[in-house]
Design a protein around this motif. Sequence first.
Motif, PDB file in Angstrom:
ATOM      1  N   ILE A 108       0.834  -1.205   0.000  1.00  0.00           N
ATOM      2  CA  ILE A 108       0.000   0.000   0.000  1.00  0.00           C
ATOM      3  C   ILE A 108       0.866   1.251   0.000  1.00  0.00           C
ATOM      4  O   ILE A 108       2.026   1.230   0.420  1.00  0.00           O
ATOM      5  N   VAL A 109       0.283   2.324  -0.496  1.00  0.00           N
ATOM      6  CA  VAL A 109       0.805   3.664  -0.241  1.00  0.00           C
ATOM      7  C   VAL A 109      -0.031   4.233   0.897  1.00  0.00           C
ATOM      8  O   VAL A 109      -1.256   4.319   0.809  1.00  0.00           O
ATOM      9  N   THR A 110       0.616   4.589   1.982  1.00  0.00           N
ATOM     10  CA  THR A 110      -0.089   5.079   3.159  1.00  0.00           C
ATOM     11  C   THR A 110      -0.588   6.502   2.923  1.00  0.00           C
ATOM     12  O   THR A 110      -0.169   7.181   1.978  1.00  0.00           O
ATOM     13  N   PRO A 111      -1.463   7.004   3.796  1.00  0.00           N
ATOM     14  CA  PRO A 111      -1.927   8.386   3.666  1.00  0.00           C
ATOM     15  C   PRO A 111      -0.818   9.427   3.820  1.00  0.00           C
ATOM     16  O   PRO A 111      -1.014  10.594   3.492  1.00  0.00           O
ATOM     17  N   TYR A 112       0.371   9.001   4.298  1.00  0.00           N
ATOM     18  CA  TYR A 112       1.516   9.905   4.382  1.00  0.00           C
ATOM     19  C   TYR A 112       2.351   9.887   3.105  1.00  0.00           C
ATOM     20  O   TYR A 112       3.251  10.701   2.925  1.00  0.00           O
ATOM     21  N   THR A 132      -9.674   4.242   2.377  1.00  0.00           N
ATOM     22  CA  THR A 132      -9.576   5.295   3.394  1.00  0.00           C
ATOM     23  C   THR A 132      -8.316   5.178   4.240  1.00  0.00           C
ATOM     24  O   THR A 132      -7.937   6.143   4.912  1.00  0.00           O
ATOM     25  N   LEU A 133      -7.676   4.010   4.245  1.00  0.00           N
ATOM     26  CA  LEU A 133      -6.479   3.799   5.077  1.00  0.00           C
ATOM     27  C   LEU A 133      -5.212   3.637   4.253  1.00  0.00           C
ATOM     28  O   LEU A 133      -4.112   3.584   4.812  1.00  0.00           O
ATOM     29  N   TRP A 161      -4.163   7.122  11.109  1.00  0.00           N
ATOM     30  CA  TRP A 161      -3.513   6.779   9.845  1.00  0.00           C
ATOM     31  C   TRP A 161      -3.501   7.961   8.880  1.00  0.00           C
ATOM     32  O   TRP A 161      -2.571   8.087   8.081  1.00  0.00           O
ATOM     33  N   ASP A 162      -4.534   8.783   8.905  1.00  0.00           N
ATOM     34  CA  ASP A 162      -4.719   9.825   7.889  1.00  0.00           C
ATOM     35  C   ASP A 162      -5.161  11.119   8.568  1.00  0.00           C
ATOM     36  O   ASP A 162      -6.302  11.558   8.430  1.00  0.00           O
ATOM     37  N   PRO A 163      -4.258  11.770   9.310  1.00  0.00           N
ATOM     38  CA  PRO A 163      -4.661  12.942  10.109  1.00  0.00           C
ATOM     39  C   PRO A 163      -5.188  14.100   9.272  1.00  0.00           C
ATOM     40  O   PRO A 163      -5.991  14.903   9.769  1.00  0.00           O
ATOM     41  N   ASN A 164      -4.765  14.212   8.009  1.00  0.00           N
ATOM     42  CA  ASN A 164      -5.272  15.276   7.142  1.00  0.00           C
ATOM     43  C   ASN A 164      -6.541  14.870   6.405  1.00  0.00           C
ATOM     44  O   ASN A 164      -7.087  15.663   5.641  1.00  0.00           O
ATOM     45  N   ASN A 165      -6.998  13.632   6.625  1.00  0.00           N
ATOM     46  CA  ASN A 165      -8.212  13.129   5.969  1.00  0.00           C
ATOM     47  C   ASN A 165      -8.133  13.312   4.448  1.00  0.00           C
ATOM     48  O   ASN A 165      -9.078  13.762   3.801  1.00  0.00           O
ATOM     49  N   ILE A 166      -6.984  12.925   3.895  1.00  0.00           N
ATOM     50  CA  ILE A 166      -6.722  13.107   2.469  1.00  0.00           C
ATOM     51  C   ILE A 166      -7.378  12.014   1.628  1.00  0.00           C
ATOM     52  O   ILE A 166      -7.965  12.281   0.575  1.00  0.00           O
TER      53      ILE A 166
END
Length: 466
Positions: free
Chosen positions: A176-180, A209-210, A452-457
């Motif tokens: 995966i590519v993470t939300p970061y 979403t993750l 996992w995705d603090p910016n909700n990107i």
Amino acid sequence: MSNYNSVTPEFIDELKTLLGEKYVKTDADTLDRYKTDEEADERCFHLPDVVVIPANAEEIAGVVKLCNKYLIPLTVRGGGTGIVDGAIADKGGVVLLMERLNKIIELNKEGLYMVAQAGVRTLDIQAAAKAENLLYAGDPSSSDSCQIGGNLATNAGGIKAVRYGVTRNQVYAVQIVTPYGDIVDLGSPLKKCSTGYCMEQLVIGSEGTLGIITQVTLKLQPLPPYKIDMLAIFHDQMAAIGVVPQLVKAGIDPTSIEYMDNPNVRTTSEYLEFPGAPHIEDGIYVIITIETFNEDELDMKMEQASDICEAAGAVDVLEADERIWSMRRNCLESVSLISKVCTTDDVVVPVDEMSDMIQYIIKTVAKYPFPLRINAHIGDGNLHIVLCKLDLSDEEWESELSRFTEEVYTYAYAHGGRLSGEHGIGSKKAHFLERFTPGGELELMRKIKKAWDPNNILNPGKVFNL
């Protein structure tokens, strides 16, 4: 965080530097093409601001980092076959296409696994396995157009789940590519593992979403050489559903047990121009697939299944050809003959609750102004409720559909069911998930997403709202 910035020329220029100008689209025709997935209700359409077509995980990671830098939402799109608005860019921003990640990297015949990029069509996965006399058991109805990464993202089910389970049961590992914007490998082709959290299983079913799934390692199985598709035709709905536990308890171990009510039989036969469908006027179809590694065993199980169906009230038991399967796969598409706008739901309940659930739905829909069609994976408790708008106004349709859905979900949850067995939640059912999910469970989901995705990107507004 959900206060996004607008897409700027600077952001577009950085995307073009990363991907190449050819793979960054902002023209009106392209944006219009990706305003929806299989959603037909124009009120749910949303235009993205830019469409990107990366070539690999590294480019996807770069896009994610740019979206974080500029606070731009990103929606991932696979084959676009979803029906819960999961690939619609509700918040605008970027739609990311996976179509260039379309290579099968390895097929290991000794280890019984396949490594593929996430944009490979599911049909091509199945064909590659079959060419080596092996089986990839995931088999959603849209296999000819959906992508394997999308199957993992929604934990797709399909017609073989009775015997083999759903998509998550076919997966060893994911990249995966993470939300970061980090590239991370999760899982391994192991038969057993008790080493920390099972992270790959958390990603499967999370609807993008993750993390963005870029590569998958899939389980393969020996392909059974003997197979029969049987069509048991009933006049009584409850008799048709009641045959399931008898088949299972008899040890027949069917691969599929599929159900079509008579309105579906009539509409699909017209849609496919198959007027010779058996018992078209009054037949309820139960399609049963049996696979074995021994021809005598197949004959024995076929006779046993036929006897069980006849004893349960089947008026006819036939061998089903590919036309019958085509009817089953085209149930949703066929309703276009009677209504431009329709909706399909895939409520799931324990198998022993299926009969009562269908009776409840039939009784309940009689109070509402839209026709009902039901097709189902009755062997695993997953039923598809198809409702047609016809000539209702938008306001009437929305109001009546909401009331009906509330009644059905309330009944399902009271009997151990859930909102979705295989289609996922997307944005269409997010408010219902928040309404029916126990508070503690929902709060855990939100905490995981925020961590996992603090910016909700990634795919904001899908599954639930922060």
